[in-house]
Design a protein around this motif. Structure first.
Motif, PDB file in Angstrom:
ATOM      1  N   LEU A  63       0.833  -1.200   0.000  1.00 11.83           N
ATOM      2  CA  LEU A  63       0.000   0.000   0.000  1.00 11.83           C
ATOM      3  C   LEU A  63       0.868   1.250   0.000  1.00 11.83           C
ATOM      4  CD1 LEU A  63      -2.440  -1.293   2.747  1.00 11.83           C
ATOM      5  CD2 LEU A  63      -2.833  -1.288   0.278  1.00 11.83           C
ATOM      6  N   SER A  64       0.232   2.387  -0.230  1.00 10.79           N
ATOM      7  CA  SER A  64       0.972   3.647  -0.231  1.00 10.79           C
ATOM      8  C   SER A  64       1.633   3.900   1.127  1.00 10.79           C
ATOM      9  CB  SER A  64       0.055   4.805  -0.606  1.00 10.79           C
ATOM     10  OG  SER A  64      -1.026   4.887   0.305  1.00 10.79           O
ATOM     11  N   ALA A  65       1.018   3.421   2.194  1.00  9.90           N
ATOM     12  CA  ALA A  65       1.579   3.600   3.537  1.00  9.90           C
ATOM     13  C   ALA A  65       2.684   2.596   3.835  1.00  9.90           C
ATOM     14  CB  ALA A  65       0.470   3.475   4.585  1.00  9.90           C
ATOM     15  N   GLY A  66       2.874   1.614   2.953  1.00  7.50           N
ATOM     16  CA  GLY A  66       3.907   0.602   3.156  1.00  7.50           C
ATOM     17  C   GLY A  66       3.331  -0.797   3.076  1.00  7.50           C
ATOM     18  N   ARG A  67       4.113  -1.745   3.535  1.00  2.80           N
ATOM     19  CA  ARG A  67       3.689  -3.147   3.508  1.00  2.80           C
ATOM     20  C   ARG A  67       2.924  -3.491   4.776  1.00  2.80           C
ATOM     21  NH1 ARG A  67       8.465  -6.204   3.735  1.00  2.80           N
ATOM     22  NH2 ARG A  67       9.419  -4.303   4.473  1.00  2.80           N
ATOM     23  N   VAL A  68       1.807  -4.192   4.572  1.00  3.75           N
ATOM     24  CA  VAL A  68       1.005  -4.670   5.692  1.00  3.75           C
ATOM     25  C   VAL A  68       0.800  -6.164   5.497  1.00  3.75           C
ATOM     26  CG1 VAL A  68      -1.193  -4.490   6.924  1.00  3.75           C
ATOM     27  CG2 VAL A  68      -0.197  -2.439   5.883  1.00  3.75           C
ATOM     28  N   TYR A  69       1.008  -6.913   6.569  1.00  6.69           N
ATOM     29  CA  TYR A  69       0.783  -8.349   6.545  1.00  6.69           C
ATOM     30  C   TYR A  69      -0.302  -8.673   7.557  1.00  6.69           C
ATOM     31  CZ  TYR A  69       5.161  -8.373   4.025  1.00  6.69           C
ATOM     32  OH  TYR A  69       6.146  -8.124   3.101  1.00  6.69           O
ATOM     33  N   HIS A  70      -1.381  -9.270   7.061  1.00  2.37           N
ATOM     34  CA  HIS A  70      -2.510  -9.639   7.909  1.00  2.37           C
ATOM     35  C   HIS A  70      -2.476 -11.155   8.116  1.00  2.37           C
ATOM     36  CE1 HIS A  70      -7.186  -9.869   8.285  1.00  2.37           C
ATOM     37  NE2 HIS A  70      -6.585 -10.063   9.445  1.00  2.37           N
ATOM     38  N   PHE A  71      -2.162 -11.564   9.319  1.00  5.98           N
ATOM     39  CA  PHE A  71      -2.077 -12.973   9.679  1.00  5.98           C
ATOM     40  C   PHE A  71      -3.355 -13.410  10.386  1.00  5.98           C
ATOM     41  CE2 PHE A  71       2.279 -11.530   9.578  1.00  5.98           C
ATOM     42  CZ  PHE A  71       3.034 -12.611   9.137  1.00  5.98           C
ATOM     43  N   ASP A  72      -3.771 -14.634  10.137  1.00  4.76           N
ATOM     44  CA  ASP A  72      -4.830 -15.272  10.912  1.00  4.76           C
ATOM     45  C   ASP A  72      -4.318 -16.665  11.251  1.00  4.76           C
ATOM     46  OD1 ASP A  72      -7.017 -16.720  11.866  1.00  4.76           O
ATOM     47  OD2 ASP A  72      -8.436 -15.584  10.658  1.00  4.76           O
ATOM     48  N   LEU A  73      -4.013 -16.880  12.517  1.00  4.06           N
ATOM     49  CA  LEU A  73      -3.377 -18.121  12.945  1.00  4.06           C
ATOM     50  C   LEU A  73      -4.357 -19.134  13.530  1.00  4.06           C
ATOM     51  CD1 LEU A  73      -0.138 -16.646  14.574  1.00  4.06           C
ATOM     52  CD2 LEU A  73      -0.641 -17.159  12.161  1.00  4.06           C
TER      53      LEU A  73
END
Length: 166
Positions: free
Chosen positions: A68-78
């Protein structure tokens, strides 16, 4: 800090404020029972970071990356994680970098493998809506709590006596 989240709209607003306060970096752990709204909160966070599309829970893939424009985002669901070592096989260590925002649902399932969070958010179902309890565990987490305490969009959500940081 405690917040009352009476409906889904308020939960998304809280997520947006949290996303802005995280400033595109850090580790945010979301704990709570099924249906407590972890993915709804993640949707608001991602919206604040510039994501305009749908947000699906990465329950089966374990992680959903966003550039994204704000940077990298990683959404984890464990939730479906069989063993914390599975995170090693998907390259998890590389994803928890200092310049990325990592949102982790069900972090207790990755205990012993995950790095420590900046902010721990516990969501719980209440008689009316939901409640969020936030605990800062690093300097960055404390700065996020301070920013949230000053955010006028959250003024009516913060429980009385809960403006101070943890």
């Amino acid at each position: 800090m405690r917040l009352r989240l009476d409906d889904e709209c308020r939960q998304v607003v809280f997520g947006e404020c949290l996303g802005k306060a995280m400033q595109g970096r850090g580790r945010l752990y979301l704990e709570g029972e099924l249906g407590a709204g972890k993915t709804t909160l993640a949707r608001g966070i991602l919206k604040a970071c510039g994501h305009l599309g749908a947000v699906k829970s990465p329950t089966y893939t374990l992680v959903e990356p966003y550039e994204l424009s704000a940077g990298r985002v990683y959404h984890f669901d464990l939730y479906r994680l069989g063993d914390p070592e599975e995170l090693e096989f998907i390259g998890g260590r590389d994803l928890f970098s200092d310049d990325a925002l990592c949102i982790v649902e069900w972090p207790s399932r990755g205990a012993g493998w995950l790095p420590g969070p900046d902010l721990w958010v516990t969501l719980s179902l209440c008689e009316v809506g939901r409640e969020a309890r936030l605990e800062a565990l690093t300097e960055h987490g404390r700065a996020v709590l301070e920013a949230l305490g000053r955010d006028p969009a959250l003024a009516d959500l913060i429980s009385d006596g809960e403006r101070e940081t943890s």
